[in-house]
Design an enzyme around this catalytic site. Sequence first.
Site, PDB file in Angstrom:
ATOM      1  CE1 TYR A   1      41.332   0.827   2.944  1.00 13.35           C
ATOM      2  CE2 TYR A   1      41.916   2.411   1.241  1.00 13.35           C
ATOM      3  CZ  TYR A   1      41.774   1.102   1.664  1.00 13.35           C
ATOM      4  OH  TYR A   1      42.067   0.067   0.801  1.00 13.35           O
TER       5      TYR A   1
ATOM      6  CB  SER B   1      49.765   5.662   7.014  1.00 18.02           C
ATOM      7  OG  SER B   1      50.916   4.867   7.156  1.00 18.02           O
ATOM      8  CD  GLN B   2      50.170   1.529  10.654  1.00 19.59           C
ATOM      9  OE1 GLN B   2      49.898   0.339  10.729  1.00 19.59           O
ATOM     10  NE2 GLN B   2      51.398   1.957  10.414  1.00 19.59           N
TER      11      GLN B   2
ATOM     12  NE  ARG C   1      35.961  12.077   8.157  1.00 26.03           N
ATOM     13  CZ  ARG C   1      36.981  12.891   8.028  1.00 26.03           C
ATOM     14  NH1 ARG C   1      36.921  14.105   8.516  1.00 26.03           N
ATOM     15  NH2 ARG C   1      38.096  12.498   7.409  1.00 26.03           N
TER      16      ARG C   1
ATOM     17  CG  MET D   1      46.058  15.165  17.760  1.00 26.16           C
ATOM     18  SD  MET D   1      46.067  15.286  19.570  1.00 26.16           S
ATOM     19  CE  MET D   1      47.060  13.871  20.001  1.00 26.16           C
TER      20      MET D   1
ATOM     21  CG  HIS E   1      50.160   5.517  19.186  1.00 28.41           C
ATOM     22  ND1 HIS E   1      51.150   5.070  20.047  1.00 28.41           N
ATOM     23  CD2 HIS E   1      50.289   6.870  19.156  1.00 28.41           C
ATOM     24  CE1 HIS E   1      51.835   6.119  20.494  1.00 28.41           C
ATOM     25  NE2 HIS E   1      51.326   7.216  19.973  1.00 28.41           N
TER      26      HIS E   1
ATOM     27  CD  GLU F   1      80.324  11.737   1.971  1.00 29.36           C
ATOM     28  OE1 GLU F   1      80.216  10.952   2.934  1.00 29.36           O
ATOM     29  OE2 GLU F   1      80.911  11.423   0.921  1.00 29.36           O
TER      30      GLU F   1
ATOM     31  CB  SER G   1      87.195   1.880   5.314  1.00 33.32           C
ATOM     32  OG  SER G   1      86.966   3.124   5.957  1.00 33.32           O
TER      33      SER G   1
HETATM   34  P1  NAD Z   1      46.426   8.732   8.596  1.00 33.76           P
HETATM   35  O1  NAD Z   1      46.507  10.189   8.887  1.00 33.76           O
HETATM   36  O2  NAD Z   1      47.336   8.166   7.561  1.00 33.76           O
HETATM   37  O3  NAD Z   1      44.955   8.309   8.158  1.00 33.76           O
HETATM   38  C1  NAD Z   1      43.801   8.847   8.694  1.00 33.76           C
HETATM   39  C2  NAD Z   1      42.534   8.255   8.087  1.00 33.76           C
HETATM   40  O4  NAD Z   1      41.451   8.577   8.965  1.00 33.76           O
HETATM   41  C3  NAD Z   1      42.160   8.848   6.728  1.00 33.76           C
HETATM   42  O5  NAD Z   1      41.476   7.852   6.001  1.00 33.76           O
HETATM   43  C4  NAD Z   1      41.192   9.956   7.118  1.00 33.76           C
HETATM   44  O6  NAD Z   1      40.312  10.315   6.078  1.00 33.76           O
HETATM   45  C5  NAD Z   1      40.442   9.262   8.239  1.00 33.76           C
HETATM   46  N1  NAD Z   1      39.747  10.143   9.180  1.00 33.76           N
HETATM   47  C6  NAD Z   1      40.185  11.298   9.720  1.00 33.76           C
HETATM   48  N2  NAD Z   1      39.259  11.789  10.555  1.00 33.76           N
HETATM   49  C7  NAD Z   1      38.233  10.902  10.559  1.00 33.76           C
HETATM   50  C8  NAD Z   1      36.986  10.840  11.226  1.00 33.76           C
HETATM   51  N3  NAD Z   1      36.624  11.794  12.067  1.00 33.76           N
HETATM   52  N4  NAD Z   1      36.159   9.787  10.985  1.00 33.76           N
HETATM   53  C9  NAD Z   1      36.530   8.808  10.145  1.00 33.76           C
HETATM   54  N5  NAD Z   1      37.701   8.806   9.481  1.00 33.76           N
HETATM   55  C10 NAD Z   1      38.534   9.849   9.691  1.00 33.76           C
HETATM   56  O7  NAD Z   1      46.623   7.968   9.997  1.00 33.76           O
HETATM   57  P2  NAD Z   1      47.778   6.922  10.392  1.00 33.76           P
HETATM   58  O8  NAD Z   1      49.117   7.577  10.319  1.00 33.76           O
HETATM   59  O9  NAD Z   1      47.526   5.647   9.653  1.00 33.76           O
HETATM   60  O10 NAD Z   1      47.460   6.702  11.938  1.00 33.76           O
HETATM   61  C11 NAD Z   1      46.383   5.882  12.382  1.00 33.76           C
HETATM   62  C12 NAD Z   1      46.749   5.267  13.714  1.00 33.76           C
HETATM   63  O11 NAD Z   1      47.840   4.368  13.533  1.00 33.76           O
HETATM   64  C13 NAD Z   1      47.204   6.281  14.764  1.00 33.76           C
HETATM   65  O12 NAD Z   1      46.740   5.826  16.019  1.00 33.76           O
HETATM   66  C14 NAD Z   1      48.730   6.185  14.701  1.00 33.76           C
HETATM   67  O13 NAD Z   1      49.367   6.557  15.894  1.00 33.76           O
HETATM   68  C15 NAD Z   1      48.882   4.700  14.434  1.00 33.76           C
HETATM   69  N6  NAD Z   1      50.180   4.307  13.830  1.00 33.76           N
HETATM   70  C16 NAD Z   1      50.623   4.957  12.721  1.00 33.76           C
HETATM   71  C17 NAD Z   1      51.821   4.563  12.130  1.00 33.76           C
HETATM   72  C18 NAD Z   1      52.306   5.221  10.858  1.00 33.76           C
HETATM   73  O14 NAD Z   1      53.393   4.854  10.422  1.00 33.76           O
HETATM   74  N7  NAD Z   1      51.595   6.139  10.228  1.00 33.76           N
HETATM   75  C19 NAD Z   1      52.568   3.500  12.688  1.00 33.76           C
HETATM   76  C20 NAD Z   1      52.045   2.814  13.815  1.00 33.76           C
HETATM   77  C21 NAD Z   1      50.838   3.240  14.372  1.00 33.76           C
HETATM   78 MG    MG Z   2      54.279   6.708  16.520  1.00 36.33          MG
END
Ligand code: NAD
Ligand code: MG
Length: 339
Positions: free
Chosen positions: A14, A16-17, A37, A73, A97, A216, A241
């Site tokens: 939960y 960013s995405q 978790r 990761m 991704h 700038e 310009s």
């Molecule tokens: P994030 O780091 O923002 O969020 C990670 C979430 O996973 C958190 O809620 C964290 O508590 C939870 N988490 C971490 N380890 C965990 C585990 N072992 N079990 C359960 N939950 C766990 O991640 P993100 O940036 O949203 O990336 C998620 C996926 O979206 C990735 O594959 C990323 O490449 C892809 N993606 C991200 C973006 C972006 O702008 N951030 C854009 C496109 C695609």
């Molecule tokens: Mg990327």
Amino acid sequence: MTSTAKPKIAIIGYGSQGRAHALNLRDSGFDVTIGLRPGGPTELKAKADGFTVKAPADAARDGDIVAILTPDMVQPQLYGEVIEPNIRQGACLLFAHGFNVHYGQITPRDDLDVVLVAPKGPGALVRREYEIGRGVPSVYAIHQDRSGQAEHLALAYCAGIGGARQNAIRTTFKEETETDLFGEQAVLCGGATRLVQAGWETLVEAGYQPEVAYYECLHELKLIVDLFYEGGITRMHEFISETAQYGALTRGDYIVDANTRAQMKQVLAEIQDGTFARQWIAEYAAGNANYKAMKQADLDHPIEAIGKKLRANMKWLASSQAQPAKPATAEAQPQSEAA
Ligand code: NAD
Ligand code: MG
């Protein structure tokens, strides 16, 4: 599940995405459960947003679609230990991704549909665009189609997050992974950051005021990028310009010269042959010492202090600064973030 019923969706992670997808899918009428978790850093946020939060194993068991939205990761261990033993036969595994599947870090179980839906924008924008009735352009791909429904499911999810309203493009895991990494390394994040820092340093070292250099080299970049976004480079030329145009046309190639282009090819080659992926996986496994040090250097760059001071007077930024685009606690924390 029939193709007419709405698939039940489990979102693991939960951040960013994850948050953006979950909120948009719920508003689109899907039944969404969050897998996290217990006691993890984003559990309270998901609950405050009104979601049912379960342990990842339980959420995975429930989903017709199980979306893996944890940091890349942590996904291989999470998949092996928690998802694969629990996800039901014939369910659909979804990624945002293609990294882990493309580089062989996850080999999904043979009975599963495996799809990718990748919005081309950060989560906060995926949510904001949906709320105003637009959407972030998205790409989707199919890695395994065991049910014959994989494309239907990917497109249903893509529409649910608002991505299919605008130009959903079918791609492959390979193309999404390689172009996404190249874009963020060469142009969007790596390239843009170093361009801004080097431009600012050049002016400050020559004795100009750091604040003027900030406007700038950093602040005004947004104004130019907004023109790109609305109408391409054509629109920029319509607005700047003649002097700016002549300077850009004659001096841009000093900066992006044959050497820069050769370096871009090198960046791409290291993505294509797996060098970058191996390096990042090894860095993560070793505890991220280099990653943390390099990131800290970016955060400590003097342009950051200048910007912080100037932005304090930009009242229109107050609301967006109150809410960070990415929860600070969700940053890469190798051991504690592992399942
Ligand atoms: P994030 O780091 O923002 O969020 C990670 C979430 O996973 C958190 O809620 C964290 O508590 C939870 N988490 C971490 N380890 C965990 C585990 N072992 N079990 C359960 N939950 C766990 O991640 P993100 O940036 O949203 O990336 C998620 C996926 O979206 C990735 O594959 C990323 O490449 C892809 N993606 C991200 C973006 C972006 O702008 N951030 C854009 C496109 C695609
Ligand atoms: Mg990327």
